[in-house]
Write a protein that holds these residues in place. Structure first.
Motif, PDB file in Angstrom:
ATOM      1  N   ALA A 126       7.793  23.572  -2.630  1.00 44.74           N
ATOM      2  CA  ALA A 126       6.432  23.808  -2.140  1.00 44.74           C
ATOM      3  C   ALA A 126       5.616  22.519  -2.183  1.00 44.74           C
ATOM      4  CB  ALA A 126       5.756  24.905  -2.964  1.00 44.74           C
ATOM      5  N   MET A 127       5.788  21.739  -3.244  1.00 47.33           N
ATOM      6  CA  MET A 127       5.092  20.460  -3.347  1.00 47.33           C
ATOM      7  C   MET A 127       5.541  19.518  -2.232  1.00 47.33           C
ATOM      8  SD  MET A 127       2.921  18.500  -5.092  1.00 47.33           S
ATOM      9  CE  MET A 127       2.806  18.870  -6.862  1.00 47.33           C
ATOM     10  N   ARG A 128       6.834  19.469  -1.975  1.00 49.48           N
ATOM     11  CA  ARG A 128       7.363  18.610  -0.913  1.00 49.48           C
ATOM     12  C   ARG A 128       6.780  19.020   0.452  1.00 49.48           C
ATOM     13  NH1 ARG A 128      12.269  16.102  -1.636  1.00 49.48           N
ATOM     14  NH2 ARG A 128      12.927  17.818  -3.000  1.00 49.48           N
ATOM     15  N   ASP A 129       6.741  20.335   0.694  1.00 49.18           N
ATOM     16  CA  ASP A 129       6.195  20.830   1.960  1.00 49.18           C
ATOM     17  C   ASP A 129       4.703  20.518   2.078  1.00 49.18           C
ATOM     18  OD1 ASP A 129       8.675  21.802   2.629  1.00 49.18           O
ATOM     19  OD2 ASP A 129       8.229  23.878   2.049  1.00 49.18           O
ATOM     20  N   LEU A 172      -4.331  13.864   6.739  1.00 49.09           N
ATOM     21  CA  LEU A 172      -4.878  13.597   5.412  1.00 49.09           C
ATOM     22  C   LEU A 172      -4.055  12.506   4.739  1.00 49.09           C
ATOM     23  CD1 LEU A 172      -5.450  17.293   4.291  1.00 49.09           C
ATOM     24  CD2 LEU A 172      -7.214  15.660   5.002  1.00 49.09           C
ATOM     25  N   GLU A 173      -4.705  11.632   4.008  1.00 50.20           N
ATOM     26  CA  GLU A 173      -4.030  10.524   3.340  1.00 50.20           C
ATOM     27  C   GLU A 173      -3.524  10.962   1.975  1.00 50.20           C
ATOM     28  OE1 GLU A 173      -4.926   5.907   2.022  1.00 50.20           O
ATOM     29  OE2 GLU A 173      -6.558   7.367   2.023  1.00 50.20           O
ATOM     30  N   THR A 186       2.805  18.459   5.019  1.00 52.83           N
ATOM     31  CA  THR A 186       1.736  19.103   5.774  1.00 52.83           C
ATOM     32  C   THR A 186       0.468  18.252   5.768  1.00 52.83           C
ATOM     33  OG1 THR A 186       2.603  21.306   5.291  1.00 52.83           O
ATOM     34  CG2 THR A 186       0.278  21.154   5.931  1.00 52.83           C
ATOM     35  N   CYS A 187       0.133  17.693   4.616  1.00 51.85           N
ATOM     36  CA  CYS A 187      -1.063  16.845   4.522  1.00 51.85           C
ATOM     37  C   CYS A 187      -0.965  15.665   5.484  1.00 51.85           C
ATOM     38  CB  CYS A 187      -1.252  16.357   3.089  1.00 51.85           C
ATOM     39  SG  CYS A 187      -1.822  17.638   1.935  1.00 51.85           S
ATOM     40  N   SER A 188       0.191  15.026   5.527  1.00 55.08           N
ATOM     41  CA  SER A 188       0.380  13.896   6.429  1.00 55.08           C
ATOM     42  C   SER A 188       0.265  14.342   7.884  1.00 55.08           C
ATOM     43  CB  SER A 188       1.741  13.247   6.178  1.00 55.08           C
ATOM     44  OG  SER A 188       1.798  12.696   4.888  1.00 55.08           O
ATOM     45  N   LYS A 227       0.834  -1.199   0.000  1.00 55.15           N
ATOM     46  CA  LYS A 227       0.000   0.000   0.000  1.00 55.15           C
ATOM     47  C   LYS A 227       0.866   1.246   0.000  1.00 55.15           C
ATOM     48  CE  LYS A 227      -4.137  -1.862   2.171  1.00 55.15           C
ATOM     49  NZ  LYS A 227      -4.978  -1.640   1.000  1.00 55.15           N
ATOM     50  N   ARG A 228       0.405   2.255  -0.734  1.00 57.79           N
ATOM     51  CA  ARG A 228       1.113   3.526  -0.806  1.00 57.79           C
ATOM     52  C   ARG A 228       0.196   4.575  -0.195  1.00 57.79           C
ATOM     53  NH1 ARG A 228       2.503   2.819  -7.217  1.00 57.79           N
ATOM     54  NH2 ARG A 228       3.521   0.801  -7.048  1.00 57.79           N
ATOM     55  N   THR A 229       0.287   4.719   1.112  1.00 61.45           N
ATOM     56  CA  THR A 229      -0.710   5.532   1.795  1.00 61.45           C
ATOM     57  C   THR A 229      -0.199   6.881   2.243  1.00 61.45           C
ATOM     58  OG1 THR A 229      -0.117   4.430   3.860  1.00 61.45           O
ATOM     59  CG2 THR A 229      -1.935   3.519   2.607  1.00 61.45           C
ATOM     60  N   SER A 230       1.045   6.980   2.657  1.00 63.56           N
ATOM     61  CA  SER A 230       1.501   8.226   3.249  1.00 63.56           C
ATOM     62  C   SER A 230       2.781   8.685   2.604  1.00 63.56           C
ATOM     63  CB  SER A 230       1.721   8.045   4.757  1.00 63.56           C
ATOM     64  OG  SER A 230       2.311   9.202   5.303  1.00 63.56           O
ATOM     65  N   ALA A 231       2.920   9.974   2.466  1.00 67.86           N
ATOM     66  CA  ALA A 231       4.150  10.514   1.903  1.00 67.86           C
ATOM     67  C   ALA A 231       5.187  10.751   2.980  1.00 67.86           C
ATOM     68  CB  ALA A 231       3.858  11.838   1.180  1.00 67.86           C
TER      69      ALA A 231
END
Length: 377
Positions: free
Chosen positions: A252-255, A265-266, A259-261, A221-225
């Protein structure tokens, strides 16, 4: 372990108890005639599948079921007809043979040589009676795709046919640990293609018979960055970040992913990029409220960094309708936001504008999460 389902009907409570089907062929016919049983979300696919082949002749034999998703992915399903390892190996080998038959076909050849033969044959479902092409079949679904979304489906379908990145599914009543180990090996060593085992379950009780299907083995499963990044997860994140030319946009994408994690947020990795999802109390499948895509690509009109919601999915999660709609409306006010063309209620940000918009986007995500937690507490 025998599975049970507690049922209530007209004030009466009773159990549906798992019971062996008369034979594997019986369960095959159930799933072939009711393909909505296929647990598409557990295959990493959003929405129901469209059957475009059933017992359709290919160079290597007759494929049990051939389906496509609304995003253009291809799912090949073969039923194991016996309880022993040789039967499983035969089904797995057949799937790979069928994949090699489809590999490198053009979309036009796939349509003419596979889909149209199915649509004109005896196994096509009744809703396809007036369909004679792939485009006709897509129009019979409840997907309600825009012209851009159909174009995206066809583009992805061509990419899958070129690479051979198919979803391979072996379905049966039971699988042994040795079979699951074989599947793990295939998923770990093959560059393209992913393999799944799906158990078909029959339950009986109170003169009722029910059927269900569940994935019992799948790729990692690929659930979290963030937490516990697997090699597969790192590869997906690396591919996404490497597509971004501007260093500020890349950071910005990396940040944003981190932040989502942090917000709970999944980050659900897909074949292209990822979707940002939140759990709800309405259904098991999380609700997508954002999409992260490689630079230059799109999905259903969403591009690069997009946030919002699919109205059809939101209808199934009424508990969070208010917070999500307010979130989507607030996004439209952020400088650099552009309306997604198509059915999505969403806005996207180009690589050039996203770094400056990032703080405002994060602030709105924080507000959304807080509001969702409040209505579901």
């Amino acid at each position: 372990m025998t599975r049970r389902v507690l049922m209530q009907r007209n004030g009466e409570t009773f159990d549906l108890v798992e019971s062996p089907a008369p034979n594997e062929h019986h369960l095959q016919e159930i799933m072939k005639s009711q393909p909505q049983l296929i647990p598409s979300d557990d295959l990493g696919i959003d929405g129901d599948l469209l059957v475009v082949g059933r017992e359709t002749a290919l160079a290597s034999g007759y494929i049990d079921l051939l389906c496509i998703s609304r995003a253009g992915d291809i799912v090949l399903i073969e039923f194991k007809t016996g309880p022993q390892n040789p039967d499983f190996r035969h089904a797995l080998a057949q799937l790979i043979d069928y994949g090699s038959d489809l590999w490198r076909l053009t979309v036009e050849d796939f349509d003419r040589g596979v889909v149209q033969r199915y649509l004109s044959g005896p196994h096509a479902v009744a809703t396809y009676r007036r369909a004679s092409t792939l485009a006709d079949a897509i129009a019979t679904t409840g997907w309600n795709l825009s012209q851009d979304e159909v174009a995206g489906l066809i583009s992805r379908l061509g990419e899958v046919l070129t690479t051979g990145d198919f979803h391979y599914v072996v379905a049966a009543q039971r699988f042994t640990p040795a079979m699951q180990t074989s599947l793990e090996y295939m998923n770990a060593t093959m560059r393209f293609g992913r393999f799944y085992l799906v158990e078909i379950v029959q339950l009986q009780g109170a003169d009722l018979v029910a059927h269900a299907a569940q994935v019992v083995a799948s790729p990692p499963k690929r659930t979290s960055a963030a937490a516990g990044r697997t090699a597969a997860g790192q590869a997906d994140e690396a591919a996404l970040l490497s597509s971004i030319v501007l260093p500020d946009a890349r950071e910005a994408m990396r940040d944003l992913m981190s932040t989502c994690s942090t917000l709970g947020l999944e980050v659900k990795w897909r074949e292209k990029g990822a979707s940002i999802r939140t759990t709800t109390s309405d259904r098991k499948q999380p609700l997508s409220i954002g999409w992260l895509l490689p630079e230059g690509s799109q999905w259903s009109g969403a591009k690069f960094v997009s946030f919002g919601v699919d109205p059809a999915s939101l209808e199934q999660t009424p508990s969070v309708e208010g917070p999500v709609l307010r979130f989507a409306e607030r996004l439209s006010r952020i400088q650099g936001a552009r309306k997604v063309a198509g059915k999505l209620n969403a806005h996207y940000f180009e690589p050039e504008s996203f770094p400056a918009a990032m703080p405002a986007v994060v602030a709105e995500l924080e507000t959304l999460v807080a509001e969702i937690n409040t209505v579901q507490s």
